[in-house]
Design an enzyme around this catalytic site. Structure first.
Site, PDB file in Angstrom:
ATOM      1  N   GLY A  12       0.668  -1.085   0.145  1.00 17.04           N
ATOM      2  CA  GLY A  12       0.042  -0.034   0.116  1.00 17.04           C
ATOM      3  C   GLY A  12       0.733   1.378   0.137  1.00 17.04           C
ATOM      4  O   GLY A  12       0.544   2.274   0.456  1.00 17.04           O
ATOM      5  N   SER A  13       2.167   1.424  -0.505  1.00 21.30           N
ATOM      6  CA  SER A  13       2.903   2.285  -0.450  1.00 21.30           C
ATOM      7  C   SER A  13       2.229   3.543  -1.355  1.00 21.30           C
ATOM      8  O   SER A  13       2.333   4.718  -1.075  1.00 21.30           O
ATOM      9  CB  SER A  13       4.559   2.101  -0.572  1.00 21.30           C
ATOM     10  OG  SER A  13       4.794   1.966  -1.877  1.00 21.30           O
ATOM     11  N   ASN A  14       1.567   2.873  -2.502  1.00 16.74           N
ATOM     12  CA  ASN A  14       1.329   3.942  -3.446  1.00 16.74           C
ATOM     13  C   ASN A  14      -0.082   4.413  -2.847  1.00 16.74           C
ATOM     14  O   ASN A  14      -0.427   5.696  -3.138  1.00 16.74           O
ATOM     15  CB  ASN A  14       0.745   3.106  -4.852  1.00 16.74           C
ATOM     16  CG  ASN A  14       2.034   3.002  -5.744  1.00 16.74           C
ATOM     17  OD1 ASN A  14       2.207   4.160  -6.445  1.00 16.74           O
ATOM     18  ND2 ASN A  14       2.731   2.127  -6.128  1.00 16.74           N
ATOM     19  N   LEU A  85      -4.551  -7.075  -7.178  1.00 17.26           N
ATOM     20  CA  LEU A  85      -4.086  -8.115  -7.936  1.00 17.26           C
ATOM     21  C   LEU A  85      -5.262  -9.146  -8.503  1.00 17.26           C
ATOM     22  O   LEU A  85      -4.843  -9.814  -9.168  1.00 17.26           O
ATOM     23  CB  LEU A  85      -3.312  -9.075  -7.097  1.00 17.26           C
ATOM     24  CG  LEU A  85      -1.966  -8.329  -6.790  1.00 17.26           C
ATOM     25  CD1 LEU A  85      -0.934  -9.368  -6.002  1.00 17.26           C
ATOM     26  CD2 LEU A  85      -1.276  -7.729  -7.804  1.00 17.26           C
ATOM     27  N   LEU A  87      -8.433  -9.946 -10.880  1.00 25.04           N
ATOM     28  CA  LEU A  87      -9.149  -9.150 -12.096  1.00 25.04           C
ATOM     29  C   LEU A  87     -10.710  -8.488 -11.914  1.00 25.04           C
ATOM     30  O   LEU A  87     -11.235  -9.228 -10.942  1.00 25.04           O
ATOM     31  CB  LEU A  87      -9.357 -10.460 -12.963  1.00 25.04           C
ATOM     32  CG  LEU A  87      -9.905 -10.216 -14.382  1.00 25.04           C
ATOM     33  CD1 LEU A  87      -8.622  -9.638 -15.229  1.00 25.04           C
ATOM     34  CD2 LEU A  87     -10.200 -11.636 -15.004  1.00 25.04           C
ATOM     35  N   ASN A 102      -5.460   1.557 -13.487  1.00 28.35           N
ATOM     36  CA  ASN A 102      -4.498   0.625 -12.882  1.00 28.35           C
ATOM     37  C   ASN A 102      -3.337   1.178 -13.085  1.00 28.35           C
ATOM     38  O   ASN A 102      -2.991   1.852 -14.164  1.00 28.35           O
ATOM     39  CB  ASN A 102      -4.680  -0.823 -13.387  1.00 28.35           C
ATOM     40  CG  ASN A 102      -3.968  -1.545 -12.775  1.00 28.35           C
ATOM     41  OD1 ASN A 102      -3.502  -1.793 -11.649  1.00 28.35           O
ATOM     42  ND2 ASN A 102      -3.011  -2.602 -13.756  1.00 28.35           N
ATOM     43  N   HIS A 104       0.789  -0.372 -13.405  1.00 29.52           N
ATOM     44  CA  HIS A 104       1.605  -1.505 -13.660  1.00 29.52           C
ATOM     45  C   HIS A 104       3.111  -1.373 -13.707  1.00 29.52           C
ATOM     46  O   HIS A 104       3.440  -0.153 -14.214  1.00 29.52           O
ATOM     47  CB  HIS A 104       1.045  -2.238 -14.994  1.00 29.52           C
ATOM     48  CG  HIS A 104       1.538  -3.569 -15.330  1.00 29.52           C
ATOM     49  ND1 HIS A 104       1.301  -4.600 -14.426  1.00 29.52           N
ATOM     50  CD2 HIS A 104       2.685  -3.865 -15.988  1.00 29.52           C
ATOM     51  CE1 HIS A 104       2.036  -5.749 -14.839  1.00 29.52           C
ATOM     52  NE2 HIS A 104       2.860  -5.357 -15.677  1.00 29.52           N
ATOM     53  N   ASP A 145      -4.126  -6.091 -17.410  1.00 31.11           N
ATOM     54  CA  ASP A 145      -3.165  -5.244 -17.822  1.00 31.11           C
ATOM     55  C   ASP A 145      -3.209  -5.062 -19.538  1.00 31.11           C
ATOM     56  O   ASP A 145      -2.407  -4.859 -20.149  1.00 31.11           O
ATOM     57  CB  ASP A 145      -1.732  -6.023 -17.745  1.00 31.11           C
ATOM     58  CG  ASP A 145      -1.484  -6.425 -16.513  1.00 31.11           C
ATOM     59  OD1 ASP A 145      -2.123  -5.369 -15.542  1.00 31.11           O
ATOM     60  OD2 ASP A 145      -1.025  -7.035 -16.039  1.00 31.11           O
ATOM     61  N   GLU A 174       6.458   5.615  -9.737  1.00 37.40           N
ATOM     62  CA  GLU A 174       5.088   5.681  -9.422  1.00 37.40           C
ATOM     63  C   GLU A 174       4.570   6.777  -8.707  1.00 37.40           C
ATOM     64  O   GLU A 174       3.646   7.189  -8.702  1.00 37.40           O
ATOM     65  CB  GLU A 174       4.803   4.389  -8.832  1.00 37.40           C
ATOM     66  CG  GLU A 174       4.898   3.102  -9.843  1.00 37.40           C
ATOM     67  CD  GLU A 174       4.273   1.798  -9.045  1.00 37.40           C
ATOM     68  OE1 GLU A 174       4.292   0.841 -10.032  1.00 37.40           O
ATOM     69  OE2 GLU A 174       4.584   1.492  -8.031  1.00 37.40           O
TER      70      GLU A 174
END
Ligand code: GAR
Length: 188
Positions: A12-14, A85, A87, A102, A104, A145, A174
């Site tokens: 969860g750093s983003n 992660l 779908l 998303n 990637h 993706d 990011e």
């Protein structure tokens, strides 16, 4: 007021970076952080940031309207997958057309698809002796993706690059670009 929901499966750093970026922006709110993983580090990070969290099950996500209903009730304008992660089910994509994005950790269309996440991506990039890697932010469709690319940034790999050093460089890219891309999309 624009509202974003953040989905994450792990560290969860983003999520933390995005929440910190928008903290001082009165026009953007994060009503909810959602995860499929009750042991995810993102839950503690969200708590520290004072954000509401929701842990959901496979049944909730794939065999009910629960998550869609919650996102609608909260008036979410943009769904952001930040290290998520699973779908995304077709019902959710239909409910939020062009409103799910998303991030990637590679230059799609290379190194995407099922099982291509986190260190798996970086290991493959290094094993293939790629000269560059980078990040991709894209709209989400029914495949992993695969949706339309919104933003990419790239950099040259160092001669002595390892999956760990590459992951760190990717994360820095990011943190720099993801919040700004989100901000721009919210203005459209
Ligand atoms: C990020 O590097 C993100 O690009 C990647 O997972 C990491 C999550 O880090 N996402 C994928 O691999 C999706 N296929 P974080 O939990 O520290 O934000």
């Amino acid at each position: 007021m624009k509202k974003i929901a953040l989905f994450a499966s792990g560290n969860g750093s983003n999520v933390q970076r995005i929440a910190t970026f928008f903290k001082t922006n009165p026009d953007v709110e994060i009503p909810l952080v959602l995860t499929n993983n009750p042991g995810a580090g993102v839950l503690q990070r969200a708590k520290n940031l004072g954000l509401n969290t929701l842990v959901f099950s496979k049944d909730d996500f794939y065999h009910s309207q629960k998550i869609i209903d919650i996102l609608n009730r909260e008036g979410i304008d943009l769904v952001v997958l930040a290290g998520f992660l699973w779908l995304i089910p077709a019902t959710m994509i239909a409910a939020f057309p062009n409103k799910i994005i998303n991030i990637h950790p590679a230059l799609l269309p290379k190194y995407g698809g099922k099982g291509m996440y986190g260190h798996h991506v970086h290991e493959a990039v290094i094993a293939n002796k790629e000269k560059k890697s980078g990040i991709t932010i894209h709209y989400v469709n029914e495949k992993y993706d695969d949706g339309q690319i919104i933003f990419q940034s790239s950099f040259d790999l160092a001669a002595e690059e390892t999956p760990q050093s590459l992951a760190e460089k990717i994360h820095l890219q990011e943190y720099e670009h993801f919040p700004k891309v989100i901000e721009k999309l919210l203005k459209n």
